[in-house]
Design an enzyme around this catalytic site. Structure first.
Site, PDB file in Angstrom:
ATOM      1  N   ARG A  56       0.935  -0.966   0.095  1.00  9.19           N
ATOM      2  CA  ARG A  56      -0.164   0.193   0.283  1.00  9.19           C
ATOM      3  C   ARG A  56       0.489   1.258   0.234  1.00  9.19           C
ATOM      4  NH1 ARG A  56      -3.102  -3.151  -0.535  1.00  9.19           N
ATOM      5  NH2 ARG A  56      -5.322  -3.536  -0.092  1.00  9.19           N
TER       6      ARG A  56
ATOM      7  N   GLU B  29      -4.796   3.465   6.258  1.00  6.78           N
ATOM      8  CA  GLU B  29      -4.681   3.323   5.238  1.00  6.78           C
ATOM      9  C   GLU B  29      -5.061   4.976   3.894  1.00  6.78           C
ATOM     10  OE1 GLU B  29      -6.396   1.098   1.373  1.00  6.78           O
ATOM     11  OE2 GLU B  29      -5.502  -0.180   2.292  1.00  6.78           O
TER      12      GLU B  29
ATOM     13  N   SER C  71     -10.526  -0.827   2.776  1.00  5.21           N
ATOM     14  CA  SER C  71      -9.735  -1.077   4.592  1.00  5.21           C
ATOM     15  C   SER C  71      -9.467   0.743   4.619  1.00  5.21           C
ATOM     16  CB  SER C  71      -8.539  -2.013   4.382  1.00  5.21           C
ATOM     17  OG  SER C  71      -9.278  -2.950   4.245  1.00  5.21           O
TER      18      SER C  71
HETATM   19  N1  EPU Z   1     -10.552 -10.587  10.510  1.00  6.03           N
HETATM   20  C1  EPU Z   1     -10.513 -10.315  11.729  1.00  6.03           C
HETATM   21  N2  EPU Z   1     -12.226  -9.635  11.321  1.00  6.03           N
HETATM   22  C2  EPU Z   1     -12.462  -9.055  10.588  1.00  6.03           C
HETATM   23  C3  EPU Z   1     -11.644  -8.919   9.557  1.00  6.03           C
HETATM   24  C4  EPU Z   1     -10.357  -9.349   9.288  1.00  6.03           C
HETATM   25  O1  EPU Z   1     -10.476 -11.286  12.157  1.00  6.03           O
HETATM   26  O2  EPU Z   1     -13.193  -8.313  10.726  1.00  6.03           O
HETATM   27  C5  EPU Z   1      -8.724 -11.198  10.339  1.00  6.03           C
HETATM   28  C6  EPU Z   1      -9.216 -12.963   9.601  1.00  6.03           C
HETATM   29  O3  EPU Z   1      -8.348 -13.140  10.638  1.00  6.03           O
HETATM   30  C7  EPU Z   1      -9.080 -12.903   8.530  1.00  6.03           C
HETATM   31  C8  EPU Z   1      -8.177 -12.125   8.566  1.00  6.03           C
HETATM   32  O4  EPU Z   1      -8.146 -11.155   9.268  1.00  6.03           O
HETATM   33  O5  EPU Z   1      -8.551 -14.160   8.039  1.00  6.03           O
HETATM   34  C9  EPU Z   1      -8.030 -11.539   6.882  1.00  6.03           C
HETATM   35  O6  EPU Z   1      -9.049 -11.528   6.393  1.00  6.03           O
HETATM   36  P1  EPU Z   1      -8.974 -10.936   4.883  1.00  6.03           P
HETATM   37  O7  EPU Z   1      -8.644 -12.056   4.241  1.00  6.03           O
HETATM   38  O8  EPU Z   1     -10.379  -9.979   5.007  1.00  6.03           O
HETATM   39  O9  EPU Z   1      -8.478  -9.676   4.594  1.00  6.03           O
HETATM   40  P2  EPU Z   1      -8.122  -8.523   5.227  1.00  6.03           P
HETATM   41  O10 EPU Z   1      -6.263  -8.031   6.273  1.00  6.03           O
HETATM   42  O11 EPU Z   1      -8.388  -7.437   6.559  1.00  6.03           O
HETATM   43  C10 EPU Z   1      -6.714  -7.058   3.220  1.00  6.03           C
HETATM   44  C11 EPU Z   1      -6.627  -6.066   2.523  1.00  6.03           C
HETATM   45  C12 EPU Z   1      -7.863  -5.714   1.370  1.00  6.03           C
HETATM   46  C13 EPU Z   1      -7.429  -7.349   0.603  1.00  6.03           C
HETATM   47  C14 EPU Z   1      -7.989  -8.387   1.390  1.00  6.03           C
HETATM   48  C15 EPU Z   1      -8.100  -9.648   0.689  1.00  6.03           C
HETATM   49  C16 EPU Z   1      -5.429  -4.479   3.705  1.00  6.03           C
HETATM   50  C17 EPU Z   1      -5.745  -2.957   4.314  1.00  6.03           C
HETATM   51  N3  EPU Z   1      -6.290  -4.868   3.096  1.00  6.03           N
HETATM   52  O12 EPU Z   1      -7.636  -7.020   3.811  1.00  6.03           O
HETATM   53  O13 EPU Z   1      -7.556  -4.437   0.926  1.00  6.03           O
HETATM   54  O14 EPU Z   1      -8.947  -7.092  -0.123  1.00  6.03           O
HETATM   55  O15 EPU Z   1      -7.032  -8.320   1.702  1.00  6.03           O
HETATM   56  O16 EPU Z   1      -6.271  -9.565  -0.207  1.00  6.03           O
HETATM   57  O17 EPU Z   1      -4.304  -4.907   2.941  1.00  6.03           O
HETATM   58  C18 EPU Z   1      -8.681  -1.896   0.589  1.00  6.03           C
HETATM   59  O18 EPU Z   1      -7.527  -2.083   0.373  1.00  6.03           O
HETATM   60  O19 EPU Z   1      -9.568  -1.322   0.448  1.00  6.03           O
HETATM   61  C19 EPU Z   1      -8.799  -3.925   0.405  1.00  6.03           C
HETATM   62  C20 EPU Z   1     -10.238  -3.910   1.237  1.00  6.03           C
END
Ligand code: EPU
Length: 335
Positions: free
Chosen positions: A160, A331, A235
């Site tokens: 990012r 972010e 995010s």
């Molecule tokens: N999780 C929770 N609670 C929540 C959300 C997430 O416990 O409410 C934990 C869970 O363990 C889950 C893990 O976080 O398995 C990962 O969650 P998720 O796959 O939804 O991914 P993220 O790390 O929360 C990132 C990106 C997203 C992108 C997804 C999928 C960032 C800041 N965000 O989210 O990007 O779509 O991975 O690759 O890196 C964006 O940048 O706007 C965005 C949506």
């Protein structure tokens, strides 16, 4: 070129915040942009407004980048070079690539925003980042009006992050982005667990790039709010990267903490988990809130102000820090 006064930016930011620009102009050609920046020196450049929290009116000229056009500028045995204008909607660009069977950006389906702002924060999702297909970024230097092209390696892409967020911030306007996309034989990136389960659910064993795109669209629609219905900016926070030593300490108290190894010494912890553990998921404070299915996403249920969302983000940061000793960084760009 027509300048509008006291212009509401409500439909120009995905949080749907009713903030005013003192003056506003949509610019459709690079020549018009060059002419404008010769005489105007104090302005704010707006792309798709999808990574932006506007906490106050903008007391200057807002220039909205509205250049359009997608073109194949080189075709080879196994790949094509595609040039896309900054003002193209990102998801429409991804759909164009899939319709032409050009691979590499399908995992980035349905990300809000425009092509020109995608390199600034190196958008990423489901194991793929913009940097994996971006060949170069074409810009105009604000001070001189000269065109300057940054090759991928000059963009200093990171998680990012890019040079456009750091040392070049406010110095250049992105006009075009050049992509190297696969033709015929695609290298699919379907390793992400959620993509695999979605393909399995639909009985797809040999996925095409369209199947991957459809899977990503289904996953995003299942847990991320549609900005057209509920204002949000994806995010709100970045996933923090902490040292292995800090992580081991954290795990002593929270043994189930999800994590991804970044390097031998660094671990990434999902901010969504940290925010959820603090009890914020699904909470609502007036019209500002935290999404019920993804704690990383702050939402505007209708009439929240940018300041209310900002204050909520600060409360979340403080609470996460008090509970875990981890500082989570925004972010989105806060204005
Ligand atoms: N999780 C929770 N609670 C929540 C959300 C997430 O416990 O409410 C934990 C869970 O363990 C889950 C893990 O976080 O398995 C990962 O969650 P998720 O796959 O939804 O991914 P993220 O790390 O929360 C990132 C990106 C997203 C992108 C997804 C999928 C960032 C800041 N965000 O989210 O990007 O779509 O991975 O690759 O890196 C964006 O940048 O706007 C965005 C949506």
């Amino acid at each position: 070129m027509q300048i509008q006064k006291d212009f509401s930016l409500k439909t120009y930011n995905t949080f749907g915040l009713n903030v005013k620009a003192k003056n506003f102009i949509a610019i459709r050609t690079i020549n018009d942009l060059k002419k404008l920046i010769q005489k105007e020196k104090d302005f704010f450049v707006l792309g798709g407004g999808s990574n932006l929290l506007l906490t106050k009116d903008i007391d200057k000229l807002v220039i909205q980048i509205a250049f359009k056009g997608i073109e194949v500028i080189g075709e080879y045995d196994d790949h094509v070079l595609v040039q896309a204008s900054a003002g193209e909607n990102w998801h429409e660009f991804v759909m164009w690539c899939i319709d032409h069977d050009f691979g590499g950006v399908e995992n980035l389906s349905l990300i809000p925003g425009n092509v020109g702002t995608a390199p600034i924060q190196n958008i990423g999702a489901y194991g793929v980042e913009l940097k994996d297909t971006c060949m170069a970024v074409e810009t105009i230097e604000i001070e001189t009006g000269n065109t300057k092209t940054y090759a991928n390696s000059d963009c200093k892409f990171g998680y990012r992050n890019s040079v456009f967020k750091n040392e070049l911030k406010g110095k250049y306007i992105i006009t075009n982005v050049l992509f190297k996309l696969s033709k015929n034989k695609h290298t699919l990136n379907s390793s992400y667990g959620a993509i695999q389960s979605e393909l399995l659910k639909n009985g797809i064993k040999k996925p095409t790039i369209r199947d991957i795109s459809n899977a990503v669209i289904a996953i995003r629609q299942s847990k991320l709010p549609d900005p057209k219905k509920i204002g949000n900016s994806g995010s709100f926070f970045k996933n923090p990267i902490i040292s292995k030593a800090e992580f081991e300490k954290l795990r002593e108290n929270f043994k189930d903490v999800p994590h991804y190894t970044v390097s031998k010494t660094e671990i990434k912890v999902p901010a969504g988990w940290l925010v959820e553990q603090c009890g914020f998921k699904g909470k609502r404070f007036g019209d500002a809130g935290i999404h019920k299915d993804q704690a990383l996403v702050l939402v505007n249920y209708g009439t929240a102000t940018g300041k209310e969302i900002y204050d909520l983000s600060k409360l979340i940061q403080r609470t996460v820090f008090e509970k875990f000793g981890i500082a989570i960084e925004a972010e989105v760009n806060i204005i």
